[in-house]
Design a protein around this motif. Structure first.
Motif, PDB file in Angstrom:
ATOM      1  N   ASP A 188       0.836  -1.209   0.000  1.00 16.11           N
ATOM      2  CA  ASP A 188       0.000   0.000   0.000  1.00 16.11           C
ATOM      3  C   ASP A 188       0.872   1.260   0.000  1.00 16.11           C
ATOM      4  OD1 ASP A 188      -2.243  -1.551   0.058  1.00 16.11           O
ATOM      5  OD2 ASP A 188      -2.647  -1.290   2.199  1.00 16.11           O
ATOM      6  N   ALA A 189       1.926   1.237   0.806  1.00 15.59           N
ATOM      7  CA  ALA A 189       2.784   2.426   0.924  1.00 15.59           C
ATOM      8  C   ALA A 189       3.521   2.698  -0.383  1.00 15.59           C
ATOM      9  CB  ALA A 189       3.765   2.252   2.083  1.00 15.59           C
ATOM     10  N   VAL A 190       3.841   1.642  -1.129  1.00 16.89           N
ATOM     11  CA  VAL A 190       4.499   1.819  -2.428  1.00 16.89           C
ATOM     12  C   VAL A 190       3.589   2.613  -3.366  1.00 16.89           C
ATOM     13  CG1 VAL A 190       5.246   0.608  -4.525  1.00 16.89           C
ATOM     14  CG2 VAL A 190       6.006  -0.198  -2.296  1.00 16.89           C
ATOM     15  N   GLU A 191       2.291   2.381  -3.265  1.00 21.33           N
ATOM     16  CA  GLU A 191       1.315   3.086  -4.114  1.00 21.33           C
ATOM     17  C   GLU A 191       1.394   4.606  -3.938  1.00 21.33           C
ATOM     18  OE1 GLU A 191      -0.794   1.602  -6.367  1.00 21.33           O
ATOM     19  OE2 GLU A 191       0.326  -0.215  -5.898  1.00 21.33           O
ATOM     20  N   THR A 192       1.795   5.042  -2.749  1.00 19.18           N
ATOM     21  CA  THR A 192       1.902   6.481  -2.481  1.00 19.18           C
ATOM     22  C   THR A 192       3.246   7.033  -2.932  1.00 19.18           C
ATOM     23  OG1 THR A 192       2.938   6.296  -0.291  1.00 19.18           O
ATOM     24  CG2 THR A 192       0.522   6.126  -0.377  1.00 19.18           C
ATOM     25  N   GLY A 193       4.098   6.175  -3.474  1.00 20.93           N
ATOM     26  CA  GLY A 193       5.418   6.612  -3.924  1.00 20.93           C
ATOM     27  C   GLY A 193       6.456   6.620  -2.812  1.00 20.93           C
ATOM     28  N   ASP A 194       6.139   5.953  -1.701  1.00 20.19           N
ATOM     29  CA  ASP A 194       7.076   5.941  -0.570  1.00 20.19           C
ATOM     30  C   ASP A 194       8.355   5.193  -0.927  1.00 20.19           C
ATOM     31  OD1 ASP A 194       7.347   6.458   2.469  1.00 20.19           O
ATOM     32  OD2 ASP A 194       7.871   4.341   2.255  1.00 20.19           O
ATOM     33  N   LYS A 195       9.485   5.898  -0.803  1.00 17.36           N
ATOM     34  CA  LYS A 195      10.771   5.344  -1.236  1.00 17.36           C
ATOM     35  C   LYS A 195      11.206   4.147  -0.384  1.00 17.36           C
ATOM     36  CE  LYS A 195      11.311   7.997  -4.617  1.00 17.36           C
ATOM     37  NZ  LYS A 195      10.996   7.396  -5.930  1.00 17.36           N
ATOM     38  N   LYS A 196      10.951   4.243   0.915  1.00 16.56           N
ATOM     39  CA  LYS A 196      11.394   3.185   1.830  1.00 16.56           C
ATOM     40  C   LYS A 196      10.672   1.871   1.497  1.00 16.56           C
ATOM     41  CE  LYS A 196      13.633   1.204   4.629  1.00 16.56           C
ATOM     42  NZ  LYS A 196      15.071   1.091   4.489  1.00 16.56           N
ATOM     43  N   ALA A 197       9.366   1.980   1.298  1.00 14.35           N
ATOM     44  CA  ALA A 197       8.580   0.787   0.969  1.00 14.35           C
ATOM     45  C   ALA A 197       9.042   0.194  -0.360  1.00 14.35           C
ATOM     46  CB  ALA A 197       7.095   1.133   0.933  1.00 14.35           C
ATOM     47  N   GLU A 198       9.338   1.073  -1.312  1.00 15.35           N
ATOM     48  CA  GLU A 198       9.849   0.613  -2.614  1.00 15.35           C
ATOM     49  C   GLU A 198      11.147  -0.168  -2.450  1.00 15.35           C
ATOM     50  OE1 GLU A 198      10.502   3.505  -5.758  1.00 15.35           O
ATOM     51  OE2 GLU A 198       8.436   4.214  -5.530  1.00 15.35           O
ATOM     52  N   THR A 199      12.040   0.369  -1.638  1.00 11.44           N
ATOM     53  CA  THR A 199      13.334  -0.289  -1.413  1.00 11.44           C
ATOM     54  C   THR A 199      13.140  -1.675  -0.800  1.00 11.44           C
ATOM     55  OG1 THR A 199      14.287   1.880  -1.046  1.00 11.44           O
ATOM     56  CG2 THR A 199      15.616   0.002  -0.355  1.00 11.44           C
ATOM     57  N   ILE A 200      12.217  -1.777   0.154  1.00 18.01           N
ATOM     58  CA  ILE A 200      11.965  -3.072   0.798  1.00 18.01           C
ATOM     59  C   ILE A 200      11.493  -4.095  -0.238  1.00 18.01           C
ATOM     60  CG2 ILE A 200      10.454  -4.317   2.428  1.00 18.01           C
ATOM     61  CD1 ILE A 200      10.492  -1.751   4.163  1.00 18.01           C
ATOM     62  N   LEU A 201      10.562  -3.695  -1.093  1.00 15.50           N
ATOM     63  CA  LEU A 201      10.050  -4.645  -2.095  1.00 15.50           C
ATOM     64  C   LEU A 201      11.114  -4.977  -3.141  1.00 15.50           C
ATOM     65  CD1 LEU A 201       6.309  -3.775  -2.742  1.00 15.50           C
ATOM     66  CD2 LEU A 201       7.335  -5.379  -1.144  1.00 15.50           C
ATOM     67  N   ASP A 202      11.894  -3.948  -3.549  1.00 16.36           N
ATOM     68  CA  ASP A 202      12.964  -4.203  -4.515  1.00 16.36           C
ATOM     69  C   ASP A 202      13.956  -5.229  -3.962  1.00 16.36           C
ATOM     70  OD1 ASP A 202      11.889  -2.469  -6.297  1.00 16.36           O
ATOM     71  OD2 ASP A 202      13.299  -0.828  -5.923  1.00 16.36           O
ATOM     72  N   GLN A 203      14.348  -5.046  -2.709  1.00 13.91           N
ATOM     73  CA  GLN A 203      15.334  -5.957  -2.116  1.00 13.91           C
ATOM     74  C   GLN A 203      14.763  -7.362  -1.942  1.00 13.91           C
ATOM     75  OE1 GLN A 203      16.602  -3.836   1.385  1.00 13.91           O
ATOM     76  NE2 GLN A 203      18.129  -2.643   0.257  1.00 13.91           N
ATOM     77  N   SER A 204      13.467  -7.440  -1.639  1.00 15.53           N
ATOM     78  CA  SER A 204      12.821  -8.752  -1.510  1.00 15.53           C
ATOM     79  C   SER A 204      12.849  -9.490  -2.839  1.00 15.53           C
ATOM     80  CB  SER A 204      11.365  -8.588  -1.065  1.00 15.53           C
ATOM     81  OG  SER A 204      11.326  -8.024   0.215  1.00 15.53           O
ATOM     82  N   LEU A 205      12.586  -8.737  -3.891  1.00 15.92           N
ATOM     83  CA  LEU A 205      12.553  -9.321  -5.229  1.00 15.92           C
ATOM     84  C   LEU A 205      13.938  -9.828  -5.621  1.00 15.92           C
ATOM     85  CD1 LEU A 205      10.329  -9.568  -7.375  1.00 15.92           C
ATOM     86  CD2 LEU A 205      11.244  -7.503  -8.448  1.00 15.92           C
ATOM     87  N   ILE A 206      14.960  -9.056  -5.304  1.00 16.69           N
ATOM     88  CA  ILE A 206      16.338  -9.458  -5.626  1.00 16.69           C
ATOM     89  C   ILE A 206      16.703 -10.735  -4.866  1.00 16.69           C
ATOM     90  CG2 ILE A 206      18.778  -8.827  -5.305  1.00 16.69           C
ATOM     91  CD1 ILE A 206      17.802  -5.871  -5.776  1.00 16.69           C
ATOM     92  N   LYS A 207      16.294 -10.803  -3.594  1.00 14.90           N
ATOM     93  CA  LYS A 207      16.675 -11.950  -2.761  1.00 14.90           C
ATOM     94  C   LYS A 207      16.015 -13.236  -3.227  1.00 14.90           C
ATOM     95  CE  LYS A 207      17.478  -9.417   1.485  1.00 14.90           C
ATOM     96  NZ  LYS A 207      16.598  -8.860   2.517  1.00 14.90           N
ATOM     97  N   ILE A 208      14.795 -13.103  -3.743  1.00 10.01           N
ATOM     98  CA  ILE A 208      14.025 -14.305  -4.030  1.00 10.01           C
ATOM     99  C   ILE A 208      14.222 -14.793  -5.470  1.00 10.01           C
ATOM    100  CG2 ILE A 208      11.772 -13.452  -4.875  1.00 10.01           C
ATOM    101  CD1 ILE A 208      10.665 -15.289  -2.533  1.00 10.01           C
ATOM    102  N   THR A 209      14.887 -13.986  -6.294  1.00  8.14           N
ATOM    103  CA  THR A 209      15.012 -14.401  -7.702  1.00  8.14           C
ATOM    104  C   THR A 209      16.474 -14.630  -8.092  1.00  8.14           C
ATOM    105  OG1 THR A 209      14.912 -12.065  -8.334  1.00  8.14           O
ATOM    106  CG2 THR A 209      12.890 -13.346  -8.512  1.00  8.14           C
TER     107      THR A 209
END
Lengths: 238, 238
Positions: free
Chosen positions: A217-238
């Motif tokens: 939800d926070a990513v939808e608002t353009g929140d940078k911190k939330a974006e970073t968390i999801l980006d790092q999760s994606l990197i770790k899992i792929t």
């Protein structure tokens, strides 16, 4: 119907256990659910109790059939090694689950059930996370599946806890403000970031994994911190 | 001795609670210990029980003294906010801990007890971690102290869990081999990295924090992974 015509499939996880009774061609007859059955977490007694409960519910309306005549596939969290198979195998013998059984882990049945083939790769990010694959020679390999303390990178739990940690660091002024603070406190109906300490102590893994939605939800608002968390999760899992 | 001459100091943490009875000039008379008393973790009933036990042990050989006449200082984990002080204050009233009491948190008493002054900065890395300081105007500030799920970066727990996670990633071949694998398995008398899953599920925070020593041991052999873990812990806590 011939008494050999039944199949029972069991998907046992750290959160819940699902069982299904089907005909030999896979027609669903009964589906039921019980508590977690990862024996590393809940113990062998509880796992046995859950398996007994599932099988009793699945077979209560089936006449003239012994457990021994039903074909079983148990795909269970924590059933990854030879030693685990021996322990669960003995449990099956005690319960009376017949000789026609496949004992494997939950990522394997998710792979075969998900893609409908015996070969391929599956990336699972639920409460926990694992990447599992089997090649054309039947060789398998896995990464992850270590549980929430040792791994589970990129899982719902991991994303949820990283969101909470970001709120804590922001409250300490060690990081810039983030929309996650407002979103997390709203979702949990708390007033202050420090209230999260008590909440987190009382929360279970699923409740924390649920908070991964707040990060989305926070990513939808353009929140940078939330974006970073999801980006790092994606990197770790792929 | 005048009945006003006693002081009781209590250091209540998430692992244990230590109490001391002294004379007015700080001469130690009795020292005793009981279980954890962070009420956010163990609950108010257990915290009250621990405080009662500590006080009973400290005062059992003291005659002609009421609790009301003793000066108290309680420095307790989870006692950081006004709301916490109200809850613990009410608990003190119920126990009979007198009006002459200071209710504060464990980092504050560690600062004053550690440096012998009312101003300064303390960096605590035990099982958990916190940085706390008070300036000459009595203004205080803290970073950390969020508990092991939300923070505690650079703590013994954090170092221990990062060591275990490094073994898991190495076993997955997602990172190069590390001496931590051999050291961790030796220390815990386990055969395979996957045995760590079961061990970690059963371990408590202190047992995981103890493994920070294994990370220090691995650094001695020049292990790069262990070095990185300690370097990052140092950066986070300072």
């Amino acid at each position: 119907m011939n008494k050999m015509d039944y199949i029972i499939g069991i998907d046992g996880g750290g959160t819940k256990t699902v069982g299904m009774l089907t005909t030999a061609i896979g027609k669903e007859l009964v589906r039921t659910q019980a508590g977690p059955s990862n024996y590393h977490v809940v113990g062998t007694e509880q796992t046995k109790k859950v398996l007994n409960e599932i099988i009793r519910k699945l077979t209560e309306n089936v006449d003239n059939t012994t457990l021994d005549s039903i074909r079983f596939c148990l795909g269970m969290a924590g059933l990854g090694r030879e030693e685990d198979r021996n322990i669960i195998g003995q449990m099956c013998d005690e319960i009376g689950i017949g000789k026609k059984r496949i004992l494997t882990h939950d990522a394997h049945i998710a792979l075969v059930g998900g893609i409908g083939k015996q070969t391929g790769v599956i990336v699972i990010s639920g409460t926990g996370s694992i990447v599992y694959g089997i090649d054309q020679y039947g060789q398998d390999a896995r990464a992850g599946g270590w549980g929430y303390l040792l791994g589970d990178e990129g899982s719902g739990y991991d994303i949820g806890i990283k969101g909470l940690q970001a709120v804590a660091r922001s409250a300490d002024k060690r990081e810039p403000p983030t929309e996650l603070t407002r979103f997390m406190l709203n979702r949990l109906e708390l007033n202050n970031p420090s209230d999260l300490i008590r909440w987190t102590h009382a929360a279970n893994r699923d409740e924390i994994a649920e908070l991964s939605k707040v990060v989305f939800d926070a990513v939808e608002t353009g929140d940078k911190k939330a974006e970073t968390i999801l980006d790092q999760s994606l990197i770790k899992i792929t």
